[in-house]
Design a protein around this motif. Structure first.
Motif, PDB file in Angstrom:
ATOM      1  N   THR A 127       1.072  -1.196  -0.125  1.00 43.24           N
ATOM      2  CA  THR A 127       0.053  -0.071  -0.112  1.00 43.24           C
ATOM      3  C   THR A 127       0.789   1.296   0.069  1.00 43.24           C
ATOM      4  O   THR A 127       1.985   1.101   0.404  1.00 43.24           O
ATOM      5  CB  THR A 127      -0.879   0.103   1.392  1.00 43.24           C
ATOM      6  N   GLU A 128       0.276   2.389  -0.594  1.00 42.08           N
ATOM      7  CA  GLU A 128       1.109   3.651  -0.663  1.00 42.08           C
ATOM      8  C   GLU A 128       2.275   3.359  -1.112  1.00 42.08           C
ATOM      9  O   GLU A 128       3.471   3.803  -0.565  1.00 42.08           O
ATOM     10  CB  GLU A 128       0.998   4.218   0.847  1.00 42.08           C
ATOM     11  N   VAL A 129       2.561   3.108  -2.425  1.00 43.32           N
ATOM     12  CA  VAL A 129       3.703   2.864  -2.883  1.00 43.32           C
ATOM     13  C   VAL A 129       4.194   4.135  -3.887  1.00 43.32           C
ATOM     14  O   VAL A 129       3.259   4.273  -4.806  1.00 43.32           O
ATOM     15  CB  VAL A 129       3.738   1.533  -3.928  1.00 43.32           C
ATOM     16  N   ASN A 130       5.115   4.498  -3.677  1.00 48.36           N
ATOM     17  CA  ASN A 130       5.515   5.826  -4.515  1.00 48.36           C
ATOM     18  C   ASN A 130       6.122   5.503  -6.075  1.00 48.36           C
ATOM     19  O   ASN A 130       6.812   4.436  -6.127  1.00 48.36           O
ATOM     20  CB  ASN A 130       6.597   6.734  -3.994  1.00 48.36           C
ATOM     21  N   ALA A 131       5.760   6.149  -6.928  1.00 51.28           N
ATOM     22  CA  ALA A 131       6.323   5.685  -8.405  1.00 51.28           C
ATOM     23  C   ALA A 131       6.773   6.972  -8.911  1.00 51.28           C
ATOM     24  O   ALA A 131       5.976   8.136  -8.617  1.00 51.28           O
ATOM     25  CB  ALA A 131       5.427   4.885  -8.963  1.00 51.28           C
ATOM     26  N   ASP A 132       7.480   7.104  -9.961  1.00 55.63           N
ATOM     27  CA  ASP A 132       8.038   8.084 -10.725  1.00 55.63           C
ATOM     28  C   ASP A 132       7.165   8.105 -12.140  1.00 55.63           C
ATOM     29  O   ASP A 132       7.550   6.892 -12.943  1.00 55.63           O
ATOM     30  CB  ASP A 132       9.434   8.297 -10.870  1.00 55.63           C
ATOM     31  N   GLY A 137       6.204  12.725  -8.908  1.00 52.05           N
ATOM     32  CA  GLY A 137       5.655  11.564  -8.184  1.00 52.05           C
ATOM     33  C   GLY A 137       4.226  11.284  -8.072  1.00 52.05           C
ATOM     34  O   GLY A 137       3.630  12.262  -7.988  1.00 52.05           O
ATOM     35  N   VAL A 138       3.886   9.763  -7.976  1.00 53.76           N
ATOM     36  CA  VAL A 138       2.693   9.492  -7.841  1.00 53.76           C
ATOM     37  C   VAL A 138       2.509   8.620  -6.602  1.00 53.76           C
ATOM     38  O   VAL A 138       3.396   7.609  -6.686  1.00 53.76           O
ATOM     39  CB  VAL A 138       1.893   9.115  -9.159  1.00 53.76           C
ATOM     40  N   ARG A 139       1.510   8.260  -6.090  1.00 50.70           N
ATOM     41  CA  ARG A 139       1.300   7.122  -5.014  1.00 50.70           C
ATOM     42  C   ARG A 139       0.183   6.376  -5.191  1.00 50.70           C
ATOM     43  O   ARG A 139      -0.904   6.785  -5.505  1.00 50.70           O
ATOM     44  CB  ARG A 139       1.214   7.946  -3.708  1.00 50.70           C
ATOM     45  N   THR A 140       0.520   4.946  -5.515  1.00 52.37           N
ATOM     46  CA  THR A 140      -0.538   4.047  -5.732  1.00 52.37           C
ATOM     47  C   THR A 140      -1.138   3.555  -4.368  1.00 52.37           C
ATOM     48  O   THR A 140      -0.468   3.410  -3.569  1.00 52.37           O
ATOM     49  CB  THR A 140       0.015   2.808  -6.519  1.00 52.37           C
ATOM     50  N   TYR A 176      -0.480   7.369 -14.041  1.00 51.42           N
ATOM     51  CA  TYR A 176       0.143   6.092 -13.335  1.00 51.42           C
ATOM     52  C   TYR A 176       0.861   5.291 -14.286  1.00 51.42           C
ATOM     53  O   TYR A 176       0.338   4.923 -15.295  1.00 51.42           O
ATOM     54  CB  TYR A 176      -1.065   5.255 -12.867  1.00 51.42           C
ATOM     55  N   PRO A 177       2.274   5.072 -13.754  1.00 51.66           N
ATOM     56  CA  PRO A 177       2.997   4.489 -14.827  1.00 51.66           C
ATOM     57  C   PRO A 177       3.013   2.739 -14.633  1.00 51.66           C
ATOM     58  O   PRO A 177       4.004   2.327 -14.228  1.00 51.66           O
ATOM     59  CB  PRO A 177       4.444   4.807 -14.562  1.00 51.66           C
ATOM     60  N   VAL A 178       1.967   2.154 -15.033  1.00 52.18           N
ATOM     61  CA  VAL A 178       1.765   0.784 -14.938  1.00 52.18           C
ATOM     62  C   VAL A 178       0.962   0.253 -16.004  1.00 52.18           C
ATOM     63  O   VAL A 178       0.443   0.708 -17.083  1.00 52.18           O
ATOM     64  CB  VAL A 178       0.594   0.809 -13.670  1.00 52.18           C
ATOM     65  N   ASN A 179       1.089  -1.193 -16.042  1.00 53.48           N
ATOM     66  CA  ASN A 179       0.515  -2.132 -17.134  1.00 53.48           C
ATOM     67  C   ASN A 179      -1.050  -1.831 -16.967  1.00 53.48           C
ATOM     68  O   ASN A 179      -1.688  -1.819 -18.054  1.00 53.48           O
ATOM     69  CB  ASN A 179       0.960  -3.172 -17.194  1.00 53.48           C
ATOM     70  N   THR A 180      -1.553  -1.890 -15.749  1.00 54.74           N
ATOM     71  CA  THR A 180      -3.071  -2.002 -15.642  1.00 54.74           C
ATOM     72  C   THR A 180      -3.189  -1.112 -14.512  1.00 54.74           C
ATOM     73  O   THR A 180      -2.611  -1.499 -13.267  1.00 54.74           O
ATOM     74  CB  THR A 180      -3.309  -3.573 -15.361  1.00 54.74           C
ATOM     75  N   LEU A 181      -4.377  -0.560 -14.675  1.00 51.46           N
ATOM     76  CA  LEU A 181      -4.942   0.371 -13.407  1.00 51.46           C
ATOM     77  C   LEU A 181      -6.338  -0.041 -13.092  1.00 51.46           C
ATOM     78  O   LEU A 181      -7.208   0.061 -14.129  1.00 51.46           O
ATOM     79  CB  LEU A 181      -4.876   1.787 -13.929  1.00 51.46           C
ATOM     80  N   PHE A 182      -6.591  -0.597 -12.046  1.00 52.84           N
ATOM     81  CA  PHE A 182      -7.950  -0.737 -11.554  1.00 52.84           C
ATOM     82  C   PHE A 182      -8.444   0.658 -10.713  1.00 52.84           C
ATOM     83  O   PHE A 182      -7.697   1.115 -10.029  1.00 52.84           O
ATOM     84  CB  PHE A 182      -8.048  -1.993 -10.620  1.00 52.84           C
ATOM     85  N   MET A 183      -9.683   1.123 -11.171  1.00 48.88           N
ATOM     86  CA  MET A 183     -10.139   2.283 -10.309  1.00 48.88           C
ATOM     87  C   MET A 183     -11.316   1.752  -9.713  1.00 48.88           C
ATOM     88  O   MET A 183     -12.352   1.428 -10.336  1.00 48.88           O
ATOM     89  CB  MET A 183     -10.482   3.298 -11.424  1.00 48.88           C
ATOM     90  N   PHE A 184     -11.100   1.842  -8.427  1.00 45.54           N
ATOM     91  CA  PHE A 184     -12.219   1.278  -7.596  1.00 45.54           C
ATOM     92  C   PHE A 184     -13.051   2.323  -6.810  1.00 45.54           C
ATOM     93  O   PHE A 184     -12.205   3.055  -6.017  1.00 45.54           O
ATOM     94  CB  PHE A 184     -11.478   0.070  -6.615  1.00 45.54           C
TER      95      PHE A 184
END
Length: 223
Positions: A127-132, A137-140, A176-184
């Motif tokens: 949880t609360e993972v920082n990414a560039d 920065g963004v936080r997932t 978000y710099p990810v392959n898949t983003l779930f928006m819940f």
């Protein structure tokens, strides 16, 4: 080669099952029917081998991971009802009065409950993972690194509007710099008028630099 090596390490019972799956019906009168039977046999065998690989490596394939996550997210409120709303057993030490004190007030509460459902299946979830994202920065809210999947959680409130929510989701989908983003979205404020249309509007399939996006909306109902 990897699949061949894996096959050799299997028990005789498992190898026998795979041999059965590999068998296909050859129709001497129809090449097309023979090919359909062959493809089905190959697909079923590959599916079993993928499951074996996942078990050995303690990792799921991307497709399996997405399927499990979507199932957990879509059935989130079933957990809420089963854990907190249903009557407790009279002999149990957990009392209904204590459970009634647990109320979802914001997205951090949703995150806590959701994470507790995900982490037993995916222990690497954080949880609360920082990414560039390349600029800032963004936080997932919840991140699963094996297949680069993020879950962004929203909990609506009465004073929010669909426009407010749409603008927030639009920004999240871009950054978000990810392959898949779930928006819940836990629509506690009941602000989304047409859930299927809203989910469809934000759904994206991967390709040409676009990430996969899935929107799942839960609207609590109190009768």
């Amino acid at each position: 080669m990897r699949r061949t090596a894996a096959f050799c390490r299997l028990s005789e019972e498992t190898q026998e099952i795979l041999n059965v799956k590999l068998h296909f019906h050859e129709n001497e009168y129809s090449t097309e029917d023979s090919m359909v039977s062959l493809r089905r046999a190959v697909e079923e065998t590959n599916h079993i081998l993928e499951m074996i690989d996942a078990t050995e490596n303690d990792e799921f394939s991307e497709g399996t991971e997405l399927l499990i996550l979507e199932k957990i997210l879509s059935n989130f409120y079933m957990h809420i009802k089963a854990m907190y709303r249903m009557d407790v057993h009279g002999i149990g030490t957990i009392k209904k009065a204590d459970l009634d004190k647990i109320i979802i007030g914001n997205e951090y509460d949703v995150q806590r409950i959701l994470y507790s459902l995900i982490v037993p299946v995916f222990p690497e979830a954080r949880t609360e993972v920082n990414a560039d994202n390349g600029y800032g920065g963004v936080r997932t809210d919840i991140y699963l690194g094996h297949n680069n999947i993020a879950i962004e959680i929203k909990c609506t409130r009465k004073h929010m509007t669909e426009k407010d929510l749409t603008e927030q989701l639009g920004a999240d989908a871009f950054h978000y710099p990810v392959n898949t983003l779930f928006m819940f979205i836990y629509d506690q404020g009941n602000i989304i008028k047409n859930v299927p249309a809203f989910e469809k509007a934000f759904r994206r399939e991967p390709g040409n630099g676009i990430k996969r996006i899935r929107v799942i909306i839960i609207q609590p109902v109190n009768l």
